[in-house]
Design a protein around this motif. Structure first.
Motif, PDB file in Angstrom:
ATOM      1  N   ASN A 176      21.577  78.342  27.398  1.00  0.00           N
ATOM      2  CA  ASN A 176      22.043  78.196  28.773  1.00  0.00           C
ATOM      3  C   ASN A 176      23.208  77.213  28.775  1.00  0.00           C
ATOM      4  O   ASN A 176      23.485  76.557  27.769  1.00  0.00           O
ATOM      5  CB  ASN A 176      20.922  77.740  29.700  1.00  0.00           C
ATOM      6  N   ASP A 231      18.998  83.429  33.446  1.00  0.00           N
ATOM      7  CA  ASP A 231      20.002  84.410  33.029  1.00  0.00           C
ATOM      8  C   ASP A 231      20.118  84.477  31.514  1.00  0.00           C
ATOM      9  O   ASP A 231      20.297  85.555  30.944  1.00  0.00           O
ATOM     10  CB  ASP A 231      21.360  84.073  33.653  1.00  0.00           C
ATOM     11  N   SER A 242      20.561  75.874  36.015  1.00  0.00           N
ATOM     12  CA  SER A 242      20.561  76.969  36.986  1.00  0.00           C
ATOM     13  C   SER A 242      20.727  78.343  36.341  1.00  0.00           C
ATOM     14  O   SER A 242      20.376  79.350  36.941  1.00  0.00           O
ATOM     15  CB  SER A 242      21.649  76.750  38.043  1.00  0.00           C
ATOM     16  N   ASN A 243      21.270  78.414  35.120  1.00  0.00           N
ATOM     17  CA  ASN A 243      21.416  79.731  34.504  1.00  0.00           C
ATOM     18  C   ASN A 243      20.464  79.943  33.317  1.00  0.00           C
ATOM     19  O   ASN A 243      20.696  80.820  32.486  1.00  0.00           O
ATOM     20  CB  ASN A 243      22.874  80.027  34.132  1.00  0.00           C
ATOM     21  N   GLY A 245      15.633  75.854  38.237  1.00  0.00           N
ATOM     22  CA  GLY A 245      15.857  76.896  37.238  1.00  0.00           C
ATOM     23  C   GLY A 245      14.563  77.575  36.832  1.00  0.00           C
ATOM     24  O   GLY A 245      14.507  78.799  36.673  1.00  0.00           O
TER      25      GLY A 245
END
Length: 126
Positions: free
Chosen positions: A111, A119, A115-116, A36
Motif C-alpha cells: 500500500n 485496494d 486508505s488504500n 482502512g
C-alpha cells in the motif's frame, strides 16, 4: 486485530504507530489504519494486522514469523512505513524474506497509505 472472519485471509504487516520513533502524534495514523481496515469489513474480507515496533520491543523475526505461520494467507501486505524509509531497507528485506519463507503461496502487495490498503489486497484476491 481481526476484521471479518471470511476468506480470503489477508495479513497486514506494518509499523505500530505507538512504537515508531520521534516526537509525533500517532493518533491520526491509528485513525487512518482503522478506517482502512473498515473497508475490509465492509466487503466481508478477513484481515489480520501484525504491527511491529521500531523501539526494540519486538523480536521482529519471531513476531512476524508467528503471524505468517498462523494460517495460510492469500495475500500479505507490507505497509509503506516499512518500505519507504531509507534507514529501514534491511528490515524491509528481512520481512520480504520471511514472507517468502513462511507464506510462499501468498501474493505480496504494497500500500502507499492506510486508505488504500484494501485496494492493494484487492489487486490480488478479488
Amino acid at each position: 486485530m481481526d476484521t471479518a472472519a471470511s476468506r480470503p485471509p489477508v495479513l497486514l504487516i506494518g509499523l505500530d504507530p505507538y512504537r515508531a520513533p520521534g516526537p509525533w502524534d500517532p493518533e491520526p495514523v491509528v485513525e487512518a489504519i482503522d478506517a482502512g481496515l473498515q473497508r475490509f469489513a465492509e466487503r466481508n474480507v478477513g484481515v489480520e494486522t501484525c504491527l511491529i515496533g521500531l523501539d526494540g520491543s519486538n523480536d521482529v523475526e519471531t513476531v512476524v514469523g508467528n503471524a505468517l505461520r498462523a494460517r495460510p494467507w492469500e495475500c500479505v501486505i507490507v505497509c509503506g512505513g516499512l518500505r519507504t524509509a531509507d534507514d529501514q531497507v534491511e528490515l524491509f528485506e528481512r520481512l520480504i524474506n520471511l514472507v517468502r519463507r513462511h507464506a510462499p503461496d501468498a501474493a505480496i502487495a504494497f500500500n502507499t497509505t492506510p486508505s488504500n490498503t484494501f485496494d492493494a489486497a484487492a489487486r490480488w484476491i478479488m
